[in-house]
Scaffold this motif. Structure first.
Motif, PDB file in Angstrom:
ATOM      1  N   ALA A  53      60.124  52.122   8.112  1.00 27.66           N
ATOM      2  CA  ALA A  53      58.721  51.874   8.449  1.00 27.66           C
ATOM      3  C   ALA A  53      57.810  52.481   7.399  1.00 27.66           C
ATOM      4  CB  ALA A  53      58.408  52.451   9.831  1.00 27.66           C
ATOM      5  N   PRO A 130      51.082  50.668  12.809  1.00 33.44           N
ATOM      6  CA  PRO A 130      51.668  49.336  13.002  1.00 33.44           C
ATOM      7  C   PRO A 130      50.927  48.225  12.249  1.00 33.44           C
ATOM      8  CG  PRO A 130      51.526  50.495  15.091  1.00 33.44           C
ATOM      9  CD  PRO A 130      50.755  51.299  14.103  1.00 33.44           C
ATOM     10  N   ARG A 134      52.449  45.435   9.624  1.00 34.50           N
ATOM     11  CA  ARG A 134      52.287  43.983   9.804  1.00 34.50           C
ATOM     12  C   ARG A 134      51.648  43.322   8.587  1.00 34.50           C
ATOM     13  NH1 ARG A 134      52.336  41.378  14.616  1.00 34.50           N
ATOM     14  NH2 ARG A 134      50.399  40.271  14.133  1.00 34.50           N
ATOM     15  N   ALA A 162      51.502  44.409  17.511  1.00 32.14           N
ATOM     16  CA  ALA A 162      51.294  45.727  16.926  1.00 32.14           C
ATOM     17  C   ALA A 162      51.563  46.840  17.923  1.00 32.14           C
ATOM     18  CB  ALA A 162      49.873  45.840  16.364  1.00 32.14           C
ATOM     19  N   ILE A 165      55.363  47.952  18.201  1.00 35.01           N
ATOM     20  CA  ILE A 165      56.154  48.308  17.025  1.00 35.01           C
ATOM     21  C   ILE A 165      56.724  49.722  17.123  1.00 35.01           C
ATOM     22  CG2 ILE A 165      56.001  48.832  14.551  1.00 35.01           C
ATOM     23  CD1 ILE A 165      54.310  46.317  14.233  1.00 35.01           C
ATOM     24  N   VAL A 166      55.920  50.697  17.498  1.00 39.09           N
ATOM     25  CA  VAL A 166      56.424  52.069  17.583  1.00 39.09           C
ATOM     26  C   VAL A 166      57.521  52.175  18.637  1.00 39.09           C
ATOM     27  CG1 VAL A 166      55.847  54.440  18.200  1.00 39.09           C
ATOM     28  CG2 VAL A 166      54.354  53.157  16.667  1.00 39.09           C
TER      29      VAL A 166
END
Length: 359
Positions: A53, A130, A134, A162, A165-166
């Motif tokens: 990430a 996030p 993206r 979004a 995502i985490v």
């Protein structure tokens, strides 16, 4: 030093899972950046997903800071009275005193259904953006196991909302020892149970020039297909790293240094099995140094005897029976360096390494 990879190409990066050992991958990333290697895709499993990430948005500084300051309390929440015991447990201290220390902590963990990773979740929300992921030009994949459907998943992160995502990054890193909780209404477990080194999603997406970063670890290993246009460059750890749950700042710094130097070994073709030696000497120069050394230490004066008997015999003892004169010389100097306890985690030129080892 001459780089073995092509700076004109863009590579895809595969990052293996390994918990606290992720510092190794941070060190590799630093070496890749210094070498001018660019990439347009990253695939990560478990801690490799977290580092992936940060690679996706180019935030090396956050990754280095995280592993330089990493501690168990920044990952796992546990009452203060069990902190010392937990440290004994994750560092695999199985001495009598260690067992006495971690037994109560282990009981507490089991009673609560696993380790509480609230601090890790909080760090991820604070450190990972996030929207930047993206909008990045780097494609990003993660691996996880969906326990709800019992299905292994390769997730293209940009396809996620979004706000999810985490959670999905945490899902990839959800070690079996963690307290089982729903993420987005579903249960997940560590991506290493699906594919500990996720080269497959990169190949399936059409990437053919891949750098795969390997660490010791347990998990499922997928067979990589043999394709005529597939080029995989492996960067592997050559030294022992910390335990998968040994989140310690000193170990994190050490793992980053090992990753950095092992990447240099792979990128530039460094010599040495334990040490890191950049070659500048020719074969004839190596032979001269060997001949002079053995003439002095073995008290042999005839060059033919040294070349035909002494050097081949010593090469067998050094574990390089078919090595070149240069490889025999480096093996000899590594043996001498070990006896002198020379610094291991250092990049040497061969002239400096040989001089220090033989002095």
């Amino acid at each position: 030093m001459k780089l073995k990879l092509d700076r004109k190409k863009k590579y895809a990066i595969a990052l293996q899972g390994g918990g606290a050992r992720g510092g190794f991958e941070v060190g590799v990333w630093k070496a890749l950046r210094e070498a001018g290697i660019s990439y347009n895709a990253v695939a990560g499993t478990s801690v490799g997903a977290l580092i992936g990430a940060m690679m996706t948005v180019g935030d090396l500084e956050t990754a280095e800071k995280a592993w330089a300051e990493m501690s168990i309390d920044k990952v796992i929440s546990i009452p203060d009275e069990y902190e010392d015991g937990l440290r004994s447990l994750v560092s695999c201290d199985f001495s009598r005193e260690g067992i006495k220390s971690f037994a109560p902590a282990l009981f507490e963990i089991l009673k609560n259904g696993g380790l509480d990773v609230g601090p890790l979740r909080a760090w991820m929300h604070a450190s990972i953006d996030p929207e930047k992921i993206r909008s990045s030009d780097v494609e990003f994949f993660i691996t996880t196991l969906d326990l709800t459907d019992m299905q292994g998943l390769y997730v293209r992160v940009k396809d996620l909302p979004a706000e999810n995502i985490v959670d999905m990054l945490l899902a990839s890193a959800y070690h079996p020892s963690f307290k089982l909780e729903t993420l987005g209404g579903r249960f997940y477990s560590d991506g290493g149970l699906v594919d500990q080194l996720p080269i497959t999603p990169l190949i399936e997406s059409g990437y053919r020039d891949i750098i795969a970063v390997k660490m010791p670890g347990m998990g499922v290993s997928r067979t990589v297909p043999k394709l005529p246009d597939l080029n995989i460059h492996y960067i592997e750890s050559s030294k022992e790293l910390g335990g998968v749950l040994n989140f310690d700042p000193e170990q994190g710094k050490l793992d980053m240094r090992i990753g950095y130097l092992d990447a240099y070994r792979a990128l530039y073709g460094l010599y040495g099995k334990k040490y890191y030696v950049d070659r500048t000497f020719k074969e004839s120069e190596a032979l001269t140094i060997l001949a002079n050394h053995y003439a002095r230490t073995k008290k042999r004066g005839k060059l033919r005897e040294i070349m035909e008997f002494v050097i081949p015999t010593e090469a067998i003892k050094l574990g390089v029976p078919s090595g070149s004169y240069y490889e025999i010389l480096i093996a000899l100097c590594e043996s001498l360096a070990d006896a002198k306890k020379m610094e291991l985690l250092k990049l040497y030129t061969d002239s400096d390494f040989i001089k220090e080892a033989m002095s």
